[in-house]
Write a protein that holds these residues in place. Structure first.
Motif, PDB file in Angstrom:
ATOM      1  N   GLU A  16       0.820  -1.215   0.000  1.00 29.93           N
ATOM      2  CA  GLU A  16       0.000   0.000   0.000  1.00 29.93           C
ATOM      3  C   GLU A  16       0.855   1.267   0.000  1.00 29.93           C
ATOM      4  OE1 GLU A  16      -3.238   0.149  -0.604  1.00 29.93           O
ATOM      5  OE2 GLU A  16      -2.959  -2.013  -0.856  1.00 29.93           O
ATOM      6  N   ALA A  17       1.949   1.231   0.749  1.00 26.75           N
ATOM      7  CA  ALA A  17       2.830   2.405   0.805  1.00 26.75           C
ATOM      8  C   ALA A  17       3.366   2.724  -0.593  1.00 26.75           C
ATOM      9  CB  ALA A  17       3.977   2.166   1.774  1.00 26.75           C
ATOM     10  N   HIS A  18       3.714   1.674  -1.344  1.00 27.65           N
ATOM     11  CA  HIS A  18       4.200   1.903  -2.703  1.00 27.65           C
ATOM     12  C   HIS A  18       3.104   2.474  -3.592  1.00 27.65           C
ATOM     13  CE1 HIS A  18       4.771   0.680  -6.957  1.00 27.65           C
ATOM     14  NE2 HIS A  18       5.872   1.363  -6.748  1.00 27.65           N
ATOM     15  N   LYS A  19       1.925   1.899  -3.506  1.00 26.89           N
ATOM     16  CA  LYS A  19       0.825   2.376  -4.363  1.00 26.89           C
ATOM     17  C   LYS A  19       0.520   3.842  -4.095  1.00 26.89           C
ATOM     18  CE  LYS A  19      -1.543  -1.950  -5.339  1.00 26.89           C
ATOM     19  NZ  LYS A  19      -1.819  -2.850  -4.204  1.00 26.89           N
ATOM     20  N   HIS A  20       0.556   4.194  -2.819  1.00 29.99           N
ATOM     21  CA  HIS A  20       0.281   5.583  -2.444  1.00 29.99           C
ATOM     22  C   HIS A  20       1.358   6.515  -3.013  1.00 29.99           C
ATOM     23  CE1 HIS A  20      -1.446   8.840  -0.173  1.00 29.99           C
ATOM     24  NE2 HIS A  20      -0.275   9.101   0.381  1.00 29.99           N
ATOM     25  N   ARG A  21       2.598   6.097  -2.900  1.00 33.62           N
ATOM     26  CA  ARG A  21       3.708   6.908  -3.435  1.00 33.62           C
ATOM     27  C   ARG A  21       3.610   6.984  -4.962  1.00 33.62           C
ATOM     28  NH1 ARG A  21       8.707   7.869  -1.017  1.00 33.62           N
ATOM     29  NH2 ARG A  21       7.506   7.865   0.905  1.00 33.62           N
ATOM     30  N   LYS A  22       3.173   5.897  -5.555  1.00 35.00           N
ATOM     31  CA  LYS A  22       3.087   5.859  -7.015  1.00 35.00           C
ATOM     32  C   LYS A  22       2.052   6.848  -7.535  1.00 35.00           C
ATOM     33  CE  LYS A  22       4.725   4.042 -10.758  1.00 35.00           C
ATOM     34  NZ  LYS A  22       4.911   2.609 -10.937  1.00 35.00           N
ATOM     35  N   LEU A  23       0.944   6.973  -6.794  1.00 31.73           N
ATOM     36  CA  LEU A  23      -0.091   7.946  -7.182  1.00 31.73           C
ATOM     37  C   LEU A  23       0.481   9.355  -7.256  1.00 31.73           C
ATOM     38  CD1 LEU A  23      -3.301   6.936  -5.191  1.00 31.73           C
ATOM     39  CD2 LEU A  23      -3.066   7.119  -7.683  1.00 31.73           C
ATOM     40  N   LEU A  24       1.401   9.636  -6.344  1.00 32.51           N
ATOM     41  CA  LEU A  24       2.055  10.946  -6.324  1.00 32.51           C
ATOM     42  C   LEU A  24       2.763  11.211  -7.658  1.00 32.51           C
ATOM     43  CD1 LEU A  24       3.495  13.432  -4.977  1.00 32.51           C
ATOM     44  CD2 LEU A  24       5.014  11.801  -3.849  1.00 32.51           C
ATOM     45  N   PHE A  25       3.507  10.225  -8.118  1.00 30.12           N
ATOM     46  CA  PHE A  25       4.207  10.391  -9.407  1.00 30.12           C
ATOM     47  C   PHE A  25       3.216  10.441 -10.571  1.00 30.12           C
ATOM     48  CE2 PHE A  25       7.709   9.061  -6.740  1.00 30.12           C
ATOM     49  CZ  PHE A  25       8.792   9.751  -7.263  1.00 30.12           C
ATOM     50  N   MET A  26       2.235   9.550 -10.523  1.00 31.04           N
ATOM     51  CA  MET A  26       1.286   9.492 -11.643  1.00 31.04           C
ATOM     52  C   MET A  26       0.443  10.765 -11.742  1.00 31.04           C
ATOM     53  SD  MET A  26       2.090   6.787 -13.185  1.00 31.04           S
ATOM     54  CE  MET A  26       0.824   6.811 -14.473  1.00 31.04           C
ATOM     55  N   SER A  27       0.259  11.454 -10.588  1.00 26.72           N
ATOM     56  CA  SER A  27      -0.559  12.670 -10.606  1.00 26.72           C
ATOM     57  C   SER A  27       0.075  13.758 -11.474  1.00 26.72           C
ATOM     58  CB  SER A  27      -0.764  13.188  -9.171  1.00 26.72           C
ATOM     59  OG  SER A  27       0.425  13.790  -8.690  1.00 26.72           O
ATOM     60  N   LEU A  28       1.363  13.618 -11.753  1.00 28.71           N
ATOM     61  CA  LEU A  28       2.054  14.617 -12.581  1.00 28.71           C
ATOM     62  C   LEU A  28       1.886  14.341 -14.071  1.00 28.71           C
ATOM     63  CD1 LEU A  28       5.385  14.484 -10.543  1.00 28.71           C
ATOM     64  CD2 LEU A  28       3.550  16.176 -10.285  1.00 28.71           C
ATOM     65  N   GLY A  51       3.747  -4.167 -16.878  1.00 26.14           N
ATOM     66  CA  GLY A  51       2.600  -4.208 -15.971  1.00 26.14           C
ATOM     67  C   GLY A  51       1.842  -2.896 -15.922  1.00 26.14           C
ATOM     68  N   ASP A  52       1.039  -2.754 -14.877  1.00 32.03           N
ATOM     69  CA  ASP A  52       0.157  -1.604 -14.730  1.00 32.03           C
ATOM     70  C   ASP A  52       0.873  -0.496 -13.942  1.00 32.03           C
ATOM     71  OD1 ASP A  52      -2.782  -0.570 -14.653  1.00 32.03           O
ATOM     72  OD2 ASP A  52      -2.026  -0.349 -12.601  1.00 32.03           O
ATOM     73  N   TYR A  53       0.747   0.737 -14.420  1.00 27.22           N
ATOM     74  CA  TYR A  53       1.461   1.851 -13.782  1.00 27.22           C
ATOM     75  C   TYR A  53       1.134   1.999 -12.301  1.00 27.22           C
ATOM     76  CZ  TYR A  53       2.613   3.333 -18.483  1.00 27.22           C
ATOM     77  OH  TYR A  53       3.104   3.379 -19.758  1.00 27.22           O
ATOM     78  N   TYR A  54      -0.159   1.806 -11.966  1.00 27.04           N
ATOM     79  CA  TYR A  54      -0.603   2.102 -10.601  1.00 27.04           C
ATOM     80  C   TYR A  54      -0.356   0.949  -9.639  1.00 27.04           C
ATOM     81  CZ  TYR A  54      -2.750   6.181 -12.687  1.00 27.04           C
ATOM     82  OH  TYR A  54      -2.942   7.359 -13.342  1.00 27.04           O
ATOM     83  N   GLN A  55      -0.254  -0.261 -10.189  1.00 24.17           N
ATOM     84  CA  GLN A  55      -0.124  -1.443  -9.333  1.00 24.17           C
ATOM     85  C   GLN A  55       1.311  -1.930  -9.190  1.00 24.17           C
ATOM     86  OE1 GLN A  55      -2.855  -2.575  -7.765  1.00 24.17           O
ATOM     87  NE2 GLN A  55      -4.022  -0.985  -8.815  1.00 24.17           N
ATOM     88  N   THR A  56       2.147  -1.617 -10.166  1.00 21.54           N
ATOM     89  CA  THR A  56       3.503  -2.174 -10.163  1.00 21.54           C
ATOM     90  C   THR A  56       4.541  -1.045 -10.202  1.00 21.54           C
ATOM     91  OG1 THR A  56       3.975  -2.259 -12.546  1.00 21.54           O
ATOM     92  CG2 THR A  56       2.568  -4.011 -11.657  1.00 21.54           C
ATOM     93  N   HIS A  57       5.788  -1.453 -10.350  1.00 23.42           N
ATOM     94  CA  HIS A  57       6.881  -0.469 -10.386  1.00 23.42           C
ATOM     95  C   HIS A  57       7.139   0.066 -11.790  1.00 23.42           C
ATOM     96  CE1 HIS A  57       8.427  -0.553  -6.224  1.00 23.42           C
ATOM     97  NE2 HIS A  57       7.850  -1.750  -6.207  1.00 23.42           N
ATOM     98  N   ARG A  58       6.309  -0.264 -12.738  1.00 25.75           N
ATOM     99  CA  ARG A  58       6.501   0.250 -14.093  1.00 25.75           C
ATOM    100  C   ARG A  58       6.757   1.757 -14.042  1.00 25.75           C
ATOM    101  NH1 ARG A  58       3.780  -1.764 -19.136  1.00 25.75           N
ATOM    102  NH2 ARG A  58       4.755  -0.491 -20.751  1.00 25.75           N
ATOM    103  N   CYS A  59       7.653   2.216 -14.909  1.00 20.18           N
ATOM    104  CA  CYS A  59       8.084   3.615 -14.918  1.00 20.18           C
ATOM    105  C   CYS A  59       6.910   4.581 -15.120  1.00 20.18           C
ATOM    106  CB  CYS A  59       9.097   3.807 -16.038  1.00 20.18           C
ATOM    107  SG  CYS A  59       9.650   5.504 -16.214  1.00 20.18           S
ATOM    108  N   PRO A  60       6.693   5.496 -14.185  1.00 24.18           N
ATOM    109  CA  PRO A  60       5.622   6.485 -14.347  1.00 24.18           C
ATOM    110  C   PRO A  60       5.967   7.522 -15.421  1.00 24.18           C
ATOM    111  CG  PRO A  60       6.912   6.982 -12.392  1.00 24.18           C
ATOM    112  CD  PRO A  60       7.415   5.668 -12.910  1.00 24.18           C
ATOM    113  N   GLY A  61       7.230   7.573 -15.823  1.00 21.70           N
ATOM    114  CA  GLY A  61       7.678   8.591 -16.770  1.00 21.70           C
ATOM    115  C   GLY A  61       7.633   8.152 -18.224  1.00 21.70           C
ATOM    116  N   GLU A  62       6.972   7.039 -18.491  1.00 21.44           N
ATOM    117  CA  GLU A  62       7.008   6.504 -19.855  1.00 21.44           C
ATOM    118  C   GLU A  62       6.339   7.456 -20.863  1.00 21.44           C
ATOM    119  OE1 GLU A  62       5.664   2.446 -19.968  1.00 21.44           O
ATOM    120  OE2 GLU A  62       6.926   2.006 -21.710  1.00 21.44           O
ATOM    121  N   TRP A  63       5.208   8.049 -20.487  1.00 22.84           N
ATOM    122  CA  TRP A  63       4.508   8.927 -21.437  1.00 22.84           C
ATOM    123  C   TRP A  63       5.312  10.193 -21.729  1.00 22.84           C
ATOM    124  CZ3 TRP A  63      -0.143   8.404 -17.667  1.00 22.84           C
ATOM    125  CH2 TRP A  63      -0.679   7.102 -17.766  1.00 22.84           C
ATOM    126  N   VAL A  64       5.904  10.769 -20.670  1.00 18.51           N
ATOM    127  CA  VAL A  64       6.704  11.980 -20.934  1.00 18.51           C
ATOM    128  C   VAL A  64       7.969  11.647 -21.720  1.00 18.51           C
ATOM    129  CG1 VAL A  64       5.882  13.588 -19.167  1.00 18.51           C
ATOM    130  CG2 VAL A  64       7.632  11.923 -18.562  1.00 18.51           C
TER     131      VAL A  64
END
Ligand code: HEM
Length: 419
Positions: free
Chosen positions: A89-101, A354-367
């Motif tokens: 859960e801690a990872h998912k929460h942190r991941k949302l922070l990155f994905m929000s950008l 994998g899925d951006y929100y569920q796994t460690h996949r790079c949140p920066g792929e689209w940028v």
């Protein structure tokens, strides 16, 4: 269960250094297997390759990241205790922070800033005998990254900051001096960005809402607390550093345009679909991340292998991007292969799967994709240049990690294109 190939060696770390990006693939071919066991850095390691392997690797029930990345990588590339080594859960929460950008507007903005920065440099290059594209791209992306992220950057500091971000990335496969350069660079960058976080919190610096700097400074953890100053800085650097690292793909992209003039022709026609395919092929074809590591979370069996809790497993990133079961003639550069690509979550994995929100996949792929698209369009549609062959070595190593064309791609006689 069938027998999993096992290398009978005391330690194979030296072979890894000697074979680089091909280490896992070489053994998978030799053993005719997607999986084998070896010993690296003093421990038993299972290496896996291919789409099915990637699916297993990204199963959160089976794997965790805690304890997976060596300290030496955390002290250079990632930063300690950052998102890369979190779970659950801690990872998912942190991941949302990155994905929000990564909103559509945010992605678009990054592309626009990148185009402006390229255009801004042409005048200077026209006056220069030789332009080292990689170095210029790093500085351009450093300006872009800071502006996008809401981090003030004086023109006089661009060189040092860009080279520090570069050094953190350059250290990941290194032992010796290159590793130490990376550590020094990280220390400098962390001190700088901690100061920025502090200034935002003291309202001495006005970073607009929606920027990465604002997000990291004010992010609240699951327990309601803000990140400590250091952690906020580490995560902000987890946005800035990889944005600068896109310079590597741009340089490989310039190499691709040079070696495949027909690709350049097709981009020139302002063909957006084609440019998108070209960018995917650059990310598939050229070496950047060699493999990823995780530790077994719960015992399980896959492909005849007993995975034991705590064991280190490496997923072959480069090899999966060059797997002939997924890619026809994988060692040929062919953007058209993406025309009918179904967009699998586990086949094209230069930035993880994998899925951006569920796994460690790079949140920066689209940028990353956006920055590459506008950069390829700029290099083909807006400028012309020569590639002086007698003065440089365009080859790149599959052993040195990370890799880059040896001369960092030198261009000369740069001029604006007259339409
Ligand atoms: C994670 C590659 C650009 C931010 C990753 C991973 C890879 C990767 C392989 C690990 C996936 C995993 O552990 O399963 C790349 C490459 C890039 C790039 C090759 C191109 C230069 C970016 C950009 C950003 C970014 C532009 C941010 C703006 C991150 C972060 C993580 C990550 C924060 C950790 C995600 C997590 O642990 O959940 N990237 N990346 N990357 N990347 Fe990127």
């Amino acid at each position: 269960t069938n027998e999993v190939p096992r290398e009978k060696v005391l330690d194979n770390s030296l072979s890894l250094l000697k074979e680089g990006y091909l280490f896992i693939q070489n053994r998978c071919r030799q053993f005719q297997s997607d999986i084998f066991q070896t010993r690296l850095m003093g421990e038993k390691v299972t290496c896996i390759s291919g789409e099915e392997a990637a699916k297993v690797f990204y199963d959160n029930e089976r794997f965790q990241r805690k304890g997976a990345s060596p300290k030496r990588v955390q002290k250079t590339l990632f930063g300690e205790k950052a998102i890369q080594s979190m779970d659950g859960e801690a990872h998912k929460h942190r991941k949302l922070l990155f994905m929000s950008l990564m909103t559509p507007d945010g992605v678009k903005k990054l592309g626009e800033l990148t185009t402006v920065q390229w255009q801004d440099r042409v005048g200077k290059w026209e006056q220069m005998e030789r332009v080292v594209l990689f170095d210029e791209a790093q500085e351009i992306l450093c300006r872009v990254a800071c502006e996008w992220a809401g981090v003030p950057l004086k023109e006089a500091e661009v060189k040092q900051r860009a080279s520090d971000f570069g050094a953190m990335v350059d250290a990941f496969g290194a032992v010796g001096p290159r590793h130490w350069e990376g550590r020094k660079a990280r220390k400098r960058a962390e001190a700088w960005i901690e100061e920025i976080i502090e200034q935002i919190r003291n309202e001495k610096l006005d970073s607009p809402e929606g920027t990465a700097a604002y997000a990291m400074a004010w992010h609240r953890e699951l327990d309601g607390k803000t990140l400590d100053k250091h952690m906020a800085a580490v995560e902000l650097i987890n946005v800035l550093r990889p944005l600068v690292a896109i310079a590597t793909y741009i340089t490989f992209g310039a190499l691709a345009l040079h070696e495949h003039p027909e690709c350049r022709q097709k981009v020139t026609k302002d063909n957006q679909d084609y440019t998108a395919m070209l960018v995917q092929e650059i990310r598939r074809f050229y070496p950047f991340g060699p493999f990823l590591g995780a530790r077994v979370r719960n015992d399980f069996t896959w492909n005849g292998n007993q995975f034991r809790k705590g064991q280190l497993v490496l997923l072959d990133v480069y090899g999966t991007n060059h797997d002939s079961r997924l890619w026809e003639q994988p060692d040929e550069f062919r953007p058209e292969r993406f025309r009918n690509w179904k967009g699998g979550l586990f086949d094209l994995i230069p930035q993880g799967g994998g899925d951006y929100y569920q796994t460690h996949r790079c949140p920066g792929e689209w940028v990353t994709i956006e920055a590459m698209k506008v950069s390829m369009a700029f290099l083909t549609n807006q400028i012309e240049y020569d590639v002086p062959l007698s003065e440089q070595d365009l080859s790149y190593s599959l052993v040195r990690m990370p890799s880059l064309p040896k001369s960092r791609f030198i261009i000369s006689n740069v001029r604006r294109k007259t339409k």
